[in-house]
Motif scaffolding. Structure first.
Motif, PDB file in Angstrom:
ATOM      1  N   LEU A   1     -21.074  -5.487   3.789  1.00  0.00           N
ATOM      2  CA  LEU A   1     -21.888  -4.439   3.822  1.00  0.00           C
ATOM      3  C   LEU A   1     -21.696  -3.758   5.160  1.00  0.00           C
ATOM      4  CD1 LEU A   1     -24.547  -5.027   1.272  1.00  0.00           C
ATOM      5  CD2 LEU A   1     -22.486  -3.731   0.812  1.00  0.00           C
ATOM      6  N   ASP A   2     -21.763  -4.563   6.124  1.00  0.00           N
ATOM      7  CA  ASP A   2     -21.720  -4.177   7.550  1.00  0.00           C
ATOM      8  C   ASP A   2     -20.239  -3.576   7.940  1.00  0.00           C
ATOM      9  OD1 ASP A   2     -24.351  -5.229   7.912  1.00  0.00           O
ATOM     10  OD2 ASP A   2     -24.015  -6.777   8.919  1.00  0.00           O
ATOM     11  N   ALA A   3     -19.419  -4.203   7.341  1.00  0.00           N
ATOM     12  CA  ALA A   3     -17.945  -3.719   7.702  1.00  0.00           C
ATOM     13  C   ALA A   3     -17.900  -2.146   7.054  1.00  0.00           C
ATOM     14  CB  ALA A   3     -17.052  -4.681   7.107  1.00  0.00           C
ATOM     15  N   LEU A   4     -18.345  -2.125   5.851  1.00  0.00           N
ATOM     16  CA  LEU A   4     -18.298  -0.779   5.147  1.00  0.00           C
ATOM     17  C   LEU A   4     -19.151   0.155   5.923  1.00  0.00           C
ATOM     18  CD1 LEU A   4     -18.689  -2.091   1.319  1.00  0.00           C
ATOM     19  CD2 LEU A   4     -16.593  -1.375   2.605  1.00  0.00           C
ATOM     20  N   GLU A   5     -20.338  -0.032   6.167  1.00  0.00           N
ATOM     21  CA  GLU A   5     -20.989   0.865   7.140  1.00  0.00           C
ATOM     22  C   GLU A   5     -20.346   1.295   8.374  1.00  0.00           C
ATOM     23  OE1 GLU A   5     -25.732   1.332   8.714  1.00  0.00           O
ATOM     24  OE2 GLU A   5     -24.957  -0.385   7.606  1.00  0.00           O
ATOM     25  N   GLU A   6     -19.897   0.302   9.172  1.00  0.00           N
ATOM     26  CA  GLU A   6     -18.999   0.516  10.165  1.00  0.00           C
ATOM     27  C   GLU A   6     -17.750   1.523   9.943  1.00  0.00           C
ATOM     28  OE1 GLU A   6     -16.814  -1.823  13.988  1.00  0.00           O
ATOM     29  OE2 GLU A   6     -17.760  -2.930  12.469  1.00  0.00           O
ATOM     30  N   ILE A   7     -17.093   1.533   8.788  1.00  0.00           N
ATOM     31  CA  ILE A   7     -16.200   2.103   8.398  1.00  0.00           C
ATOM     32  C   ILE A   7     -16.642   3.440   7.954  1.00  0.00           C
ATOM     33  CG2 ILE A   7     -14.129   2.249   6.974  1.00  0.00           C
ATOM     34  CD1 ILE A   7     -13.967  -0.632   6.691  1.00  0.00           C
ATOM     35  N   GLY A   8     -17.411   3.570   7.090  1.00  0.00           N
ATOM     36  CA  GLY A   8     -17.964   4.810   6.557  1.00  0.00           C
ATOM     37  C   GLY A   8     -19.218   5.251   6.465  1.00  0.00           C
ATOM     38  N   GLY A   9     -20.124   4.599   7.238  1.00  0.00           N
ATOM     39  CA  GLY A   9     -21.365   5.044   7.498  1.00  0.00           C
ATOM     40  C   GLY A   9     -22.332   4.365   6.372  1.00  0.00           C
ATOM     41  N   PRO A  10     -23.443   4.783   6.379  1.00  0.00           N
ATOM     42  CA  PRO A  10     -24.517   4.252   5.334  1.00  0.00           C
ATOM     43  C   PRO A  10     -24.186   4.740   3.981  1.00  0.00           C
ATOM     44  CG  PRO A  10     -25.887   5.220   7.272  1.00  0.00           C
ATOM     45  CD  PRO A  10     -24.310   5.621   7.392  1.00  0.00           C
TER      46      PRO A  10
ATOM     47  N   LEU B   1     -21.331   4.880   2.597  1.00  0.00           N
ATOM     48  CA  LEU B   1     -20.260   4.054   1.894  1.00  0.00           C
ATOM     49  C   LEU B   1     -20.826   2.866   1.580  1.00  0.00           C
ATOM     50  CD1 LEU B   1     -17.301   3.690   1.130  1.00  0.00           C
ATOM     51  CD2 LEU B   1     -16.947   2.865   3.424  1.00  0.00           C
ATOM     52  N   ARG B   2     -21.861   2.158   2.567  1.00  0.00           N
ATOM     53  CA  ARG B   2     -22.465   0.858   2.252  1.00  0.00           C
ATOM     54  C   ARG B   2     -23.284   1.075   1.149  1.00  0.00           C
ATOM     55  NH1 ARG B   2     -24.967  -3.265   6.330  1.00  0.00           N
ATOM     56  NH2 ARG B   2     -26.382  -4.229   5.112  1.00  0.00           N
ATOM     57  N   GLY B   3     -24.080   2.084   0.759  1.00  0.00           N
ATOM     58  CA  GLY B   3     -24.943   2.370  -0.324  1.00  0.00           C
ATOM     59  C   GLY B   3     -24.174   2.270  -1.429  1.00  0.00           C
ATOM     60  N   ARG B   4     -22.749   2.744  -1.460  1.00  0.00           N
ATOM     61  CA  ARG B   4     -22.020   2.999  -2.655  1.00  0.00           C
ATOM     62  C   ARG B   4     -21.718   1.772  -3.186  1.00  0.00           C
ATOM     63  NH1 ARG B   4     -16.839   6.352  -1.496  1.00  0.00           N
ATOM     64  NH2 ARG B   4     -18.169   7.651  -0.725  1.00  0.00           N
ATOM     65  N   TYR B   5     -21.720   0.685  -2.548  1.00  0.00           N
ATOM     66  CA  TYR B   5     -21.347  -0.777  -2.992  1.00  0.00           C
ATOM     67  C   TYR B   5     -22.435  -1.872  -2.799  1.00  0.00           C
ATOM     68  CZ  TYR B   5     -16.584   1.221  -3.091  1.00  0.00           C
ATOM     69  OH  TYR B   5     -15.602   2.221  -3.332  1.00  0.00           O
TER      70      TYR B   5
END
Length: 706
Positions: free
Chosen positions: A588-597, A599-603
């Motif tokens: 989830l940290d990787a997703l947030e680094e890529i697309g912000g909160p 993208l993290r919240g989406r998954y």
């Protein structure tokens, strides 16, 4: 009351409740009105000036018509139907609000059936429907693909059990049987309605067109053989497609490679050429045979003179290109052409030196495989089923068995012709002779450099043989921290294998170290440079960009920056090599680094296994996301794989045979006292007689790089 009013007598009311997005889709709406006319009247109220009205509902339609009039598509006095309301602010605002809020979009399934009816029942073409409905041809094709979904999936779309995004994920293939099977599996899964998961399940077992085997076979040949291709109509890339008949592709690749192997064997007179339908020749397959190293004959006087003359001419041309000749001029082009001709002639002379005896060549073979670029590649080395000798080597057979230089035994052992000496005297004399040799080698940097490269290269070539070289210098490949770790499929490993294959081994076939060393010294500078680069590189141990621990090494990060290493070009994180082996929070940290909160919240609620697959697809450019997120994801790397760590100052002793003052300093310049040293550093030098420090034995059973 409905009446016709000229457009020029209409104006947009401030009471219209749609304040935002007024321009969205205006071009498409104008195209639809031009093709089909105005299908719904406007709602207006009269103004003070007789015959003029203000539009309370239908502002976008009014602007679309005005756009058409401005372009000349409609007459300047064009009339439209309007519903005239009384002058009442509450009523007019209410009418505008009701019209906008009560507008219910069509169910996507009904929309798809309507498009299908226009084409299948009314005989319209895709292009005609696109013009009539003011949409793109691709949009019509997408609706037609959705209309042909497996019945169970289409029914789920019509009943709102799945949304349009999920339906599009199933439509990535036109194979309705596969759609139905995956749908049956996914509808029982908690995360079975995530488009990314569905798309991966649908495409599992298919091949992308940029796959090495697909590029080798070719799209035309694959289709001609009956291969099926599914185009992903819903992908951002309009050329996105998937080859579904993998077995057929494998068969076509194997047959094409077999034909190439047979042609190569006949053309070069080889005993065998083994096709390998992969992007590399497995190390284990090579080791079943004996590697043959042809010996290059010495240059003739004529060849040597010709090479020297060509070299002088080449140097003069290069100097002229760098100083006198302007780029792009006829003189510069002619000079460049001559340089290429010189290089070809030198290469031909060098090739002639390496010609193999026909009798020997008739027992040799090699491999042909598929390169990462989709082209057939020939292995640069030759092999034999039994050890063979090059007649020019003048000695025993060479191969992967007993290596050249191995000491004989039994009846073949050579008697020691030296007089009988005591063991102590032998050791003392050997030591003194060693000191004399060392003093001379140390005074000749060129010989020392050649010897360094030669000893390292020889230790790599004869890793499976015992060659007595009487030196402690080695370039033993660093041991992998994981037993039996194999990584031939990665781009980095393929690159290393290509580098290994292209090393010049013409010196290896000689049967004595003296002959091999003399032959090695005749290699061009770039050939010897390639050996030292490859040998030194093999000694590097496995490290990571981590805060601390045995795997941390900031110096390797420094090397990476000097070499401008782009890790993303050679390694991408997958579920197998990274995401599936870390905690959910790390993903989830990787997703947030890529697309912000967002993208993290989406998954954030995804299960670990599904999240790992999603992250892997995203980082390999397969996720359906915004363009800027896709761009970041395709270059994202876990911190440990980056080369951005900075080496920390380390306190090291400076006391050695090269420092006379006895002081020891840290790398930060601080003086170290005796308490900082454990004494081991002072024992690492040579003893007065020059005995080499003891070398730890290497475990031959431990896997080492080729």
């Amino acid at each position: 009351m409905i009446k016709s009013v000229k457009v020029k007598n209409l104006s947009l009311s401030n009471d219209n409740v749609r304040k935002r997005g007024r321009e969205v889709g205006l071009e498409e709406l104008a195209a639809s009105i031009a093709a089909n006319g105005l299908l719904q009247n406007l709602v207006v109220t009269p103004l003070k000036k007789a015959g003029t009205f203000t539009v309370k509902a239908g502002g976008r339609r009014l602007r679309a018509i005005q756009l058409l009039i401005g372009r000349g598509a409609l007459a300047a006095d064009h009339e439209v139907p309007v519903l005239v309301l009384s002058v009442d602010d509450a009523a007019s605002v209410g009418a505008s609000l009701a019209e906008n809020r009560q507008r219910v979009p069509m169910n996507p399934a009904d929309d798809c059936l309507a498009f299908k009816h226009l084409i299948d029942q009314l005989g319209m073409t895709v292009e005609q429907v696109a013009i009539q409905q003011a949409v793109t041809v691709r949009f019509v094709e997408q609706r037609m693909r959705l209309a042909d979904l497996a019945p169970a999936i289409f029914e789920a779309l019509g009943s709102d059990e799945i949304d349009l995004g999920v339906a599009q994920a199933y439509a990535v293939t036109a194979d309705v049987d596969r759609q139905a099977r995956v749908f049956e599996q996914m509808k029982h899964s908690y995360y079975g309605k995530q488009p990314d998961n569905i798309r991966r399940a649908i495409l599992n077992g298919t091949v992308r067109p940029n796959d090495a085997k697909a590029r080798f076979v070719g799209r035309e040949a694959y289709v001609a053989a009956g291969g099926r291709i599914d185009g992903d109509l819903f992908a951002l890339d309009t050329d996105d497609e998937n080859w579904t008949d993998v077995d057929l592709l494998e068969d076509l690749a194997t047959k094409k490679l077999e034909a190439a192997a047979a042609e190569l064997a006949a053309a070069q007179g080889l005993a065998f050429v083994t096709p390998i339908a992969a992007t590399h020749v497995p190390y284990d397959v090579e080791r079943q045979l004996h590697e043959f190293h042809p010996v290059a004959r010495p240059l003739t006087d004529e060849e040597q003179a010709r090479i020297e003359a060509l070299g002088l001419e080449n140097d003069a041309l290069i100097e002229a290109l760098e100083t006198d000749l302007a780029e792009g001029t006829p003189e510069a082009n002619a000079a460049n052409d001559r340089v290429e001709t010189i290089e070809r002639e030198i290469a031909e002379i060098d090739t002639a030196r390496k010609t193999i005896d026909p009798g020997v060549k008739a027992n040799l073979g090699t491999f042909v495989y598929i390169g990462g670029d989709g082209e057939a590649r020939v292995h640069t080395r030759l092999f034999s089923e039994k050890p063979l000798a090059d007649p020019r080597a003048g000695g025993a057979a060479s191969g992967n068995g007993a290596g050249p230089g191995e000491t004989g035994s039994g009846d073949d052992a050579v008697a020691d012709p030296s007089p009988r000496l005591s063991a102590t005297l032998i050791e003392e004399l050997a030591t003194q002779r060693r000191q004399i040799l060392v003093a001379h080698v140390a005074s000749d940097p060129m010989i020392a450099l050649d010897l360094t490269i030669f000893l390292m290269a020889q230790s790599l070539v004869f890793t499976t043989s015992y060659v007595r070289d009487h030196s402690t210098l080695r370039a033993d490949p660093a041991q992998f921290p994981i037993f039996a770790f194999r990584d031939e499929a990665s781009m980095a490993s393929q690159t290393i294998e290509d580098q290994r294959q292209h090393l010049d081994t013409t010196w290896v076939g000689h049967t004595t170290m003296s002959e091999r060393f003399d032959a090695f010294r005749t290699l061009p500078d770039d050939a010897r440079g390639a050996w030292v680069a490859f040998a030194v590189a093999q000694t590097l141990e496995a490290t990571l960009n981590v805060a601390d621990g045995a795997r941390a090494n900031g110096f390797h990060d420094h090397l990476g920056r000097l070499l401008d290493i782009q890790v993303a070009c050679l390694w991408r994180p997958t579920a197998e090599n990274y995401f599936g082996r870390v905690k959910k929070d790390v993903m989830l940290d990787a997703l947030e680094e890529i697309g912000g909160p967002i993208l993290r919240g989406r998954y954030k609620d995804a299960k670990k296994g599904e999240l790992a697959a999603t992250c892997a697809a995203l980082c390999n450019g397969q996720g359906i996301v915004e363009a800027e997120i896709r761009e970041k994801a395709t270059v994202w790397l876990p911190e440990a794989m980056r080369f951005d760590n900075v080496e920390r100052p380390e306190r090291v002793p400076a006391r050695s045979t090269f420092v006379d003052d006895g002081d020891a300093v840290g790398s930060d310049g601080d003086e170290l006292d005796g308490d900082d040293l454990d004494g081991s550093e002072l024992d690492s030098g040579a003893n007065p007689l020059g005995d080499a420090p003891t070398q730890e034995p290497v475990d031959d059973d431990y896997p080492q790089a080729a």
